[in-house]
Design a protein around this motif. Structure first.
Motif, PDB file in Angstrom:
ATOM      1  N   GLY A  16     -46.673   5.484  29.090  1.00 38.60           N
ATOM      2  CA  GLY A  16     -46.670   6.321  27.894  1.00 38.60           C
ATOM      3  C   GLY A  16     -46.846   7.780  28.269  1.00 38.60           C
ATOM      4  N   ARG A  17     -47.102   8.604  27.274  1.00 41.48           N
ATOM      5  CA  ARG A  17     -47.274  10.035  27.514  1.00 41.48           C
ATOM      6  C   ARG A  17     -48.485  10.323  28.393  1.00 41.48           C
ATOM      7  NH1 ARG A  17     -46.792  13.309  22.029  1.00 41.48           N
ATOM      8  NH2 ARG A  17     -45.281  14.700  22.979  1.00 41.48           N
ATOM      9  N   ASN A  18     -49.631   9.806  27.994  1.00 41.66           N
ATOM     10  CA  ASN A  18     -50.872  10.093  28.716  1.00 41.66           C
ATOM     11  C   ASN A  18     -51.543   8.837  29.240  1.00 41.66           C
ATOM     12  OD1 ASN A  18     -50.779  12.891  28.182  1.00 41.66           O
ATOM     13  ND2 ASN A  18     -51.560  12.523  26.126  1.00 41.66           N
ATOM     14  N   ARG A  19     -50.785   7.744  29.308  1.00 44.36           N
ATOM     15  CA  ARG A  19     -51.422   6.490  29.676  1.00 44.36           C
ATOM     16  C   ARG A  19     -50.435   5.577  30.390  1.00 44.36           C
ATOM     17  NH1 ARG A  19     -54.089   2.864  25.027  1.00 44.36           N
ATOM     18  NH2 ARG A  19     -51.943   2.386  24.537  1.00 44.36           N
TER      19      ARG A  19
END
Length: 84
Positions: free
Chosen positions: A26-29
């Motif tokens: 994901g974006r930050n994960r």
């Protein structure tokens, strides 16, 4: 530290019996799954703030001793008795 780039559904094999699979990016994960024998302990450590260094004996020795409440109370009683 070994840094490895992998895409979704790719795997990393560690020591022939531990398999790490990238499940989602994901974006930050990044979500990943770990498949390992039951006798292998898996621990997670989350870093949520600044790193706190563990206290050592030398740092404890530098701290001022904490006053004992009972001793302080007894000293106050003794001082009251002396002045009366």
């Amino acid at each position: 530290m070994l840094i490895i780039s992998r895409k979704k559904d790719e795997k990393i094999i560690v020591a022939d019996d531990i398999e790490i699979t990238i499940l989602e990016v994901g974006r930050n994960r990044v979500r990943f799954g770990i498949k390992a024998p039951k006798d292998v302990a898996i621990q997670t450590r989350l870093k949520t703030g600044p790193e706190v260094k563990p206290q050592t004996e030398s740092s404890e020795a530098l701290e001022a001793p904490k006053p004992d409440i009972l001793t302080m109370g007894m000293s106050a009683v003794a001082n009251t008795l002396k002045t009366s």
